[in-house]
Design a protein around this motif. Sequence first.
Motif, mmCIF file in Angstrom:
data_model
loop_
_atom_site.group_PDB
_atom_site.id
_atom_site.type_symbol
_atom_site.label_atom_id
_atom_site.label_comp_id
_atom_site.label_asym_id
_atom_site.label_seq_id
_atom_site.Cartn_x
_atom_site.Cartn_y
_atom_site.Cartn_z
ATOM 1 N N PRO A 167 23.276 21.613 30.037
ATOM 2 C CA PRO A 167 24.322 20.680 30.484
ATOM 3 C C PRO A 167 24.018 19.257 30.050
ATOM 4 C CG PRO A 167 22.949 21.394 32.334
ATOM 5 C CD PRO A 167 22.586 22.256 31.169
ATOM 6 N N GLN A 168 25.045 18.565 29.602
ATOM 7 C CA GLN A 168 24.858 17.200 29.096
ATOM 8 C C GLN A 168 24.410 16.227 30.180
ATOM 9 O OE1 GLN A 168 28.430 15.983 27.115
ATOM 10 N NE2 GLN A 168 28.197 17.426 25.432
ATOM 11 N N HIS A 169 24.737 16.531 31.422
ATOM 12 C CA HIS A 169 24.397 15.611 32.517
ATOM 13 C C HIS A 169 23.395 16.233 33.489
ATOM 14 C CE1 HIS A 169 27.618 13.075 31.057
ATOM 15 N NE2 HIS A 169 28.445 14.103 31.112
ATOM 16 N N GLY A 170 22.627 17.228 33.025
ATOM 17 C CA GLY A 170 21.634 17.854 33.880
ATOM 18 C C GLY A 170 20.413 16.979 34.055
ATOM 19 N N PRO A 171 19.535 17.338 34.994
ATOM 20 C CA PRO A 171 18.341 16.518 35.268
ATOM 21 C C PRO A 171 17.375 16.458 34.090
ATOM 22 C CG PRO A 171 18.268 18.605 36.466
ATOM 23 C CD PRO A 171 19.629 18.490 35.897
ATOM 24 N N ASP A 172 17.412 17.494 33.201
ATOM 25 C CA ASP A 172 16.496 17.528 32.062
ATOM 26 C C ASP A 172 17.232 17.288 30.746
ATOM 27 O OD1 ASP A 172 14.379 18.154 33.749
ATOM 28 O OD2 ASP A 172 14.798 20.298 33.625
ATOM 29 N N ARG A 173 18.344 16.537 30.797
ATOM 30 C CA ARG A 173 19.181 16.389 29.596
ATOM 31 C C ARG A 173 18.440 15.743 28.428
ATOM 32 N NH1 ARG A 173 20.732 12.855 33.460
ATOM 33 N NH2 ARG A 173 20.767 10.614 32.983
ATOM 34 N N SER A 174 17.477 14.857 28.730
ATOM 35 C CA SER A 174 16.761 14.184 27.644
ATOM 36 C C SER A 174 15.640 15.053 27.065
ATOM 37 C CB SER A 174 16.173 12.859 28.135
ATOM 38 O OG SER A 174 15.233 13.089 29.172
ATOM 39 N N ASP A 175 15.183 16.047 27.817
ATOM 40 C CA ASP A 175 14.079 16.902 27.363
ATOM 41 C C ASP A 175 14.218 18.289 27.981
ATOM 42 O OD1 ASP A 175 11.748 17.806 26.234
ATOM 43 O OD2 ASP A 175 10.438 16.897 27.747
ATOM 44 N N PRO A 176 15.255 19.059 27.600
ATOM 45 C CA PRO A 176 15.469 20.378 28.211
ATOM 46 C C PRO A 176 14.276 21.304 27.935
ATOM 47 C CG PRO A 176 16.862 20.087 26.279
ATOM 48 C CD PRO A 176 16.254 18.760 26.565
ATOM 49 N N GLY A 177 13.753 21.895 28.991
ATOM 50 C CA GLY A 177 12.605 22.785 28.854
ATOM 51 C C GLY A 177 11.268 22.080 28.805
ATOM 52 N N GLY A 178 11.258 20.746 28.829
ATOM 53 C CA GLY A 178 10.006 20.002 28.690
ATOM 54 C C GLY A 178 9.038 20.242 29.830
ATOM 55 N N ALA A 179 9.547 20.203 31.058
ATOM 56 C CA ALA A 179 8.662 20.403 32.217
ATOM 57 C C ALA A 179 8.083 21.817 32.224
ATOM 58 C CB ALA A 179 9.440 20.138 33.510
ATOM 59 N N LEU A 180 8.908 22.799 31.832
ATOM 60 C CA LEU A 180 8.418 24.172 31.767
ATOM 61 C C LEU A 180 7.338 24.309 30.695
ATOM 62 C CD1 LEU A 180 8.531 27.182 32.478
ATOM 63 C CD2 LEU A 180 10.402 27.411 30.821
ATOM 64 N N SER A 181 7.560 23.693 29.533
ATOM 65 C CA SER A 181 6.572 23.751 28.461
ATOM 66 C C SER A 181 5.240 23.154 28.915
ATOM 67 C CB SER A 181 7.099 22.990 27.236
ATOM 68 O OG SER A 181 6.137 22.948 26.227
ATOM 69 N N GLN A 182 5.314 22.058 29.664
ATOM 70 C CA GLN A 182 4.094 21.432 30.173
ATOM 71 C C GLN A 182 3.375 22.353 31.156
ATOM 72 O OE1 GLN A 182 4.403 17.942 32.903
ATOM 73 N NE2 GLN A 182 3.273 16.861 31.290
ATOM 74 N N MET A 183 4.122 22.990 32.041
ATOM 75 C CA MET A 183 3.521 23.910 32.996
ATOM 76 C C MET A 183 2.820 25.066 32.284
ATOM 77 S SD MET A 183 5.330 26.341 35.873
ATOM 78 C CE MET A 183 5.390 27.791 34.815
ATOM 79 N N LEU A 184 3.489 25.631 31.274
ATOM 80 C CA LEU A 184 2.912 26.750 30.535
ATOM 81 C C LEU A 184 1.673 26.323 29.753
ATOM 82 C CD1 LEU A 184 6.141 28.535 29.222
ATOM 83 C CD2 LEU A 184 4.630 29.261 31.081
ATOM 84 N N ALA A 185 1.700 25.105 29.210
ATOM 85 C CA ALA A 185 0.554 24.608 28.442
ATOM 86 C C ALA A 185 -0.698 24.552 29.310
ATOM 87 C CB ALA A 185 0.878 23.235 27.872
ATOM 88 N N ARG A 186 -0.534 24.242 30.580
ATOM 89 C CA ARG A 186 -1.689 24.179 31.489
ATOM 90 C C ARG A 186 -2.305 25.562 31.711
ATOM 91 N NH1 ARG A 186 1.795 20.198 35.199
ATOM 92 N NH2 ARG A 186 1.242 18.217 34.188
ATOM 93 N N HIS A 187 -1.532 26.597 31.425
ATOM 94 C CA HIS A 187 -2.047 27.970 31.508
ATOM 95 C C HIS A 187 -2.558 28.452 30.154
ATOM 96 C CE1 HIS A 187 -0.905 29.150 35.628
ATOM 97 N NE2 HIS A 187 0.135 28.354 35.471
ATOM 98 N N GLY A 188 -2.541 27.575 29.164
ATOM 99 C CA GLY A 188 -2.996 27.970 27.843
ATOM 100 C C GLY A 188 -1.946 28.672 27.009
ATOM 101 N N VAL A 189 -0.680 28.585 27.421
ATOM 102 C CA VAL A 189 0.410 29.221 26.676
ATOM 103 C C VAL A 189 0.881 28.273 25.580
ATOM 104 C CG1 VAL A 189 2.757 30.148 26.812
ATOM 105 C CG2 VAL A 189 1.140 30.555 28.687
ATOM 106 N N ARG A 190 0.962 28.781 24.365
ATOM 107 C CA ARG A 190 1.419 27.996 23.219
ATOM 108 C C ARG A 190 2.937 28.156 23.101
ATOM 109 N NH1 ARG A 190 -3.265 30.324 22.669
ATOM 110 N NH2 ARG A 190 -2.316 32.323 22.196
ATOM 111 N N ALA A 191 3.662 27.159 23.586
ATOM 112 C CA ALA A 191 5.121 27.272 23.667
ATOM 113 C C ALA A 191 5.809 26.164 22.894
ATOM 114 C CB ALA A 191 5.572 27.228 25.131
ATOM 115 N N ASP A 192 6.944 26.516 22.291
ATOM 116 C CA ASP A 192 7.833 25.521 21.711
ATOM 117 C C ASP A 192 9.214 25.693 22.331
ATOM 118 O OD1 ASP A 192 9.397 27.495 20.193
ATOM 119 O OD2 ASP A 192 7.642 27.638 18.911
ATOM 120 N N ILE A 193 10.071 24.724 22.120
ATOM 121 C CA ILE A 193 11.392 24.731 22.757
ATOM 122 C C ILE A 193 12.463 24.845 21.682
ATOM 123 C CG2 ILE A 193 13.003 23.432 24.207
ATOM 124 C CD1 ILE A 193 10.487 21.968 25.344
#
Length: 279
Positions: free
Chosen positions: A193-219
């Motif tokens: 969504p254009q006006h969602g809470p993560d509109r500037s970085d969709p999936g960014g917070a999830l990618s950060q969470m996964l990185a802390r578990h050692g998961v190599r993720a891209d968006i």
Amino acid sequence: MTYKSLLTISCDPGKTGNVLETAVALARRGEAHLDVLSLGVDPTQPMVCYGQGNALITQELLIEARERARKNEEDLKSRLQREEISWGCDAAAAQIDGITRIVGLRARYADLVILPQPYGEGSGHEQEAILEAALFEGHAPVLVIPDGQVMEDAPKRIVVAWNDSAEALAAIRAALPLLKDAETVSIAVVDPPQHGPDRSDPGGALSQMLARHGVRADIAVLAKTMPRVADVLARHVQDVGAGMLVMGAYGHSRFREAILGGATRDTLEASKVPVLLAR
């Protein structure tokens, strides 16, 4: 974290082989215990009336279901005895509306339930009922294996369907043991969504969470260029050569998806790769 308690349910021997092979491979790799339930299903509903012979017919159909379950149990045990894993196998029978209680109780104590594709040619209503019972009553993640496929090794590439929902996050948390073993994980965001809470970085917070578990993720932010979200995800899975899709289950009601369709049902009907679901 690994899966230590696995469960698979067999009510149709014709759709069991590849699912059992996958379950055995997962148990062997994670040194887990595998429980196998041979389930005989009487497809009639209790309210169906056969006249004066109703009770006798119902009893006869349940006896037949028990016999099918026992025969399948013998075949399953014969197969499992060749494996050097911890396993248990037993049989049960139920009418179609009794599946929820039996499967829900078993799935409640499993880290992961491995099941066949519930839709498509040769699939009965009981397969759908088993899947929904594991998800809704057992509150367990479910790994759905497409017909004819065996997942012998952990997938090297995994696609995660992300829509910022609680169901999607539950599936991702349940999939962490597999995500951590993957070489690459693609977080697929379809039409954020254009006006969602993560509109500037969709999936960014999830990618950060996964990185802390050692998961190599891209968006991957994907435009909805096809009528169904399931089709967009399927094309992305193919484009990146993924061996698994992780997604939240039934963000809409099951009734709505049965009548109008939805991402869960559409994906399970057509997926060519294993799908890990949770809610």
